[in-house]
Design an enzyme around this catalytic site. Sequence first.
Site, PDB file in Angstrom:
ATOM      1  N   SER A  51       9.835  -8.923  34.605  1.00  0.00           N
ATOM      2  CA  SER A  51       9.613 -10.205  35.278  1.00  0.00           C
ATOM      3  C   SER A  51      10.876 -10.726  35.958  1.00  0.00           C
ATOM      4  O   SER A  51      10.809 -11.617  36.803  1.00  0.00           O
ATOM      5  CB  SER A  51       9.094 -11.249  34.286  1.00  0.00           C
ATOM      6  OG  SER A  51       7.791 -10.933  33.866  1.00  0.00           O
ATOM      7  N   GLY A 229       4.752 -10.304  35.100  1.00  0.00           N
ATOM      8  CA  GLY A 229       5.346  -9.563  36.211  1.00  0.00           C
ATOM      9  C   GLY A 229       6.137 -10.469  37.133  1.00  0.00           C
ATOM     10  O   GLY A 229       6.072 -11.696  37.032  1.00  0.00           O
ATOM     11  N   GLY A 231       7.755 -11.892  41.013  1.00  0.00           N
ATOM     12  CA  GLY A 231       7.298 -12.213  42.361  1.00  0.00           C
ATOM     13  C   GLY A 231       6.355 -13.401  42.418  1.00  0.00           C
ATOM     14  O   GLY A 231       6.122 -14.105  41.438  1.00  0.00           O
ATOM     15  N   CYS A 257       1.624 -14.982  31.478  1.00  0.00           N
ATOM     16  CA  CYS A 257       2.589 -15.263  32.546  1.00  0.00           C
ATOM     17  C   CYS A 257       1.993 -15.004  33.930  1.00  0.00           C
ATOM     18  O   CYS A 257       1.175 -15.788  34.386  1.00  0.00           O
ATOM     19  CB  CYS A 257       3.876 -14.482  32.299  1.00  0.00           C
ATOM     20  SG  CYS A 257       5.318 -15.246  33.076  1.00  0.00           S
ATOM     21  N   MET A 258       2.350 -13.910  34.616  1.00  0.00           N
ATOM     22  CA  MET A 258       1.720 -13.604  35.886  1.00  0.00           C
ATOM     23  C   MET A 258       0.203 -13.480  35.703  1.00  0.00           C
ATOM     24  O   MET A 258      -0.583 -13.922  36.549  1.00  0.00           O
ATOM     25  CB  MET A 258       2.297 -12.319  36.475  1.00  0.00           C
ATOM     26  CG  MET A 258       1.603 -11.814  37.738  1.00  0.00           C
ATOM     27  SD  MET A 258       1.871 -12.824  39.207  1.00  0.00           S
ATOM     28  CE  MET A 258       3.452 -12.185  39.758  1.00  0.00           C
ATOM     29  N   GLN A 261      -1.320 -16.849  35.851  1.00  0.00           N
ATOM     30  CA  GLN A 261      -1.382 -17.366  37.218  1.00  0.00           C
ATOM     31  C   GLN A 261      -2.489 -16.689  38.020  1.00  0.00           C
ATOM     32  O   GLN A 261      -3.195 -17.338  38.803  1.00  0.00           O
ATOM     33  CB  GLN A 261      -0.019 -17.167  37.884  1.00  0.00           C
ATOM     34  CG  GLN A 261       1.095 -17.956  37.215  1.00  0.00           C
ATOM     35  CD  GLN A 261       2.479 -17.381  37.463  1.00  0.00           C
ATOM     36  OE1 GLN A 261       2.638 -16.330  38.079  1.00  0.00           O
ATOM     37  NE2 GLN A 261       3.503 -18.046  36.951  1.00  0.00           N
ATOM     38  N   ASN A 299       9.571 -17.164  30.721  1.00  0.00           N
ATOM     39  CA  ASN A 299      10.274 -16.595  31.875  1.00  0.00           C
ATOM     40  C   ASN A 299       9.364 -16.644  33.087  1.00  0.00           C
ATOM     41  O   ASN A 299       8.600 -15.712  33.347  1.00  0.00           O
ATOM     42  CB  ASN A 299      10.706 -15.152  31.596  1.00  0.00           C
ATOM     43  CG  ASN A 299      11.296 -14.492  32.832  1.00  0.00           C
ATOM     44  OD1 ASN A 299      11.720 -15.173  33.772  1.00  0.00           O
ATOM     45  ND2 ASN A 299      11.322 -13.173  32.860  1.00  0.00           N
ATOM     46  N   GLY A 301       8.957 -18.589  37.289  1.00  0.00           N
ATOM     47  CA  GLY A 301       9.421 -19.497  38.338  1.00  0.00           C
ATOM     48  C   GLY A 301       8.294 -20.104  39.146  1.00  0.00           C
ATOM     49  O   GLY A 301       8.524 -20.865  40.083  1.00  0.00           O
ATOM     50  N   PHE A 302       7.033 -19.737  38.792  1.00  0.00           N
ATOM     51  CA  PHE A 302       5.848 -20.298  39.440  1.00  0.00           C
ATOM     52  C   PHE A 302       4.956 -20.907  38.366  1.00  0.00           C
ATOM     53  O   PHE A 302       5.045 -20.546  37.187  1.00  0.00           O
ATOM     54  CB  PHE A 302       5.082 -19.207  40.204  1.00  0.00           C
ATOM     55  CG  PHE A 302       5.821 -18.662  41.398  1.00  0.00           C
ATOM     56  CD1 PHE A 302       5.565 -19.148  42.672  1.00  0.00           C
ATOM     57  CD2 PHE A 302       6.776 -17.662  41.247  1.00  0.00           C
ATOM     58  CE1 PHE A 302       6.252 -18.649  43.772  1.00  0.00           C
ATOM     59  CE2 PHE A 302       7.464 -17.154  42.332  1.00  0.00           C
ATOM     60  CZ  PHE A 302       7.201 -17.660  43.603  1.00  0.00           C
ATOM     61  N   HIS A 343       5.356 -16.468  26.684  1.00  0.00           N
ATOM     62  CA  HIS A 343       5.338 -15.110  26.146  1.00  0.00           C
ATOM     63  C   HIS A 343       5.149 -15.116  24.626  1.00  0.00           C
ATOM     64  O   HIS A 343       6.118 -15.227  23.879  1.00  0.00           O
ATOM     65  CB  HIS A 343       6.637 -14.377  26.501  1.00  0.00           C
ATOM     66  CG  HIS A 343       6.668 -13.902  27.908  1.00  0.00           C
ATOM     67  ND1 HIS A 343       6.371 -12.607  28.264  1.00  0.00           N
ATOM     68  CD2 HIS A 343       6.926 -14.559  29.065  1.00  0.00           C
ATOM     69  CE1 HIS A 343       6.458 -12.469  29.581  1.00  0.00           C
ATOM     70  NE2 HIS A 343       6.803 -13.640  30.089  1.00  0.00           N
ATOM     71  N   GLU A 345       4.550 -12.689  22.651  1.00  0.00           N
ATOM     72  CA  GLU A 345       5.181 -11.560  21.954  1.00  0.00           C
ATOM     73  C   GLU A 345       6.617 -11.905  21.566  1.00  0.00           C
ATOM     74  O   GLU A 345       7.186 -11.309  20.652  1.00  0.00           O
ATOM     75  CB  GLU A 345       5.148 -10.299  22.816  1.00  0.00           C
ATOM     76  CG  GLU A 345       6.229 -10.155  23.847  1.00  0.00           C
ATOM     77  CD  GLU A 345       6.113 -11.091  25.038  1.00  0.00           C
ATOM     78  OE1 GLU A 345       7.057 -11.188  25.833  1.00  0.00           O
ATOM     79  OE2 GLU A 345       5.039 -11.734  25.183  1.00  0.00           O
TER      80      GLU A 345
END
Length: 371
Positions: A51, A229, A231, A257-258, A261, A299, A301-302, A343, A345
């Site tokens: 990530s 992930g 981006g 996370c990703m 989203q 972790n 940023g979006f 996260h 985990e």
Amino acid sequence: MKLHTTTDAVLVLEDGTFFRGKSLGKIGTTGGEICFNTGMTGYQEIFTDPSYYGQVVITTVAHVGNYGVQPEEVESNNIQIKGLICKEFSHHFSRKTAEGSLQEYFEKAGVVGICEIDTRELVRYIRDKGVMNCIISSETADVEALKEQLKQIPSMDGLELSSKVSTTTEYDLPATEKRFKVAVLDLGVKRNILNNLTSRGCECRVFPYGTTFDEMEAWGPDGYFISNGPGDPAVTTQAEKTVEQILNVERPMFGICMGHQILAQANGIPTYKMHNGHRGLNHPVKNLVTGRSEITSQNHGFAVDPEAVKNNPNVEVTHINLNDNTIEGIRIKNKPAFSVQYHPESSPGPHDSEYLFDLFVELMEKDKKNS
């Protein structure tokens, strides 16, 4: 132990601000989006987390490298960060089980970094001004020349990176005691996420980014996992289409996370780039279903649009961030699908949220009984 010499290095931010310090890792030049992690430990896991691909990480802990590195503490096959910024970089380590120094680890991987700068001042500056690109060089001290190079580094906003870190071929991971088959869509998955699945009886088949729903469904999975992930999720459209199809067949699905989203976007909820993002091991989150709070590892940023979530009758908010009230978890009403932004985990980090893997297993158990 090998002695290492340092040379002068410079860090230049996108707005022209610069800091001078000493080199660490490989002598060279590197750049990417600057971000900071507030964790006190677990630097090797951070550096190998997919990530972080495309990002230069500031560690707020004062000492980095003091316990060396060892193979068991990686989250992927490679170092993923573009560069490191820290206050004190230890060329020597004291842990008996370590197999080498962080300096040697970085040299082998070709990672460029800078140390001996005031990271407290830098983090306060970034926290105020917001995320931006940066460049680090131990090859040249010419700030003006580095500013020109910095213009060539793309913005993270609108950048698809999951395809850069995903596996190129599918592979299988056996379960300790096989109970379920889980299809993992790899957008940059961490190893300890997979470990949490296999330890709960989930045989995993990990599929590359861009794998279609039909290709995964042909394996006959009991559930689907959508990974973390790097981006911008808004341009990770192939994964979004796949998640829409999984929702249509109402198979158990869990996203982190990703993956969180992408699940939101598959339900018409847009994402946005945060001022700084959340990165560290100490973020408080409240579970709105149980009323309990948990300390989490994060972790990203979006984030997902809170107003769009509120206006969507098919989506329920399950978790919120107690620092800024951003959406940390959702579940889809009348469908066996849920996700969290953080996260569970927690490698590194607290284990308050591991119950989420158990909830995923319960969904698959329920689905098997009803099928």
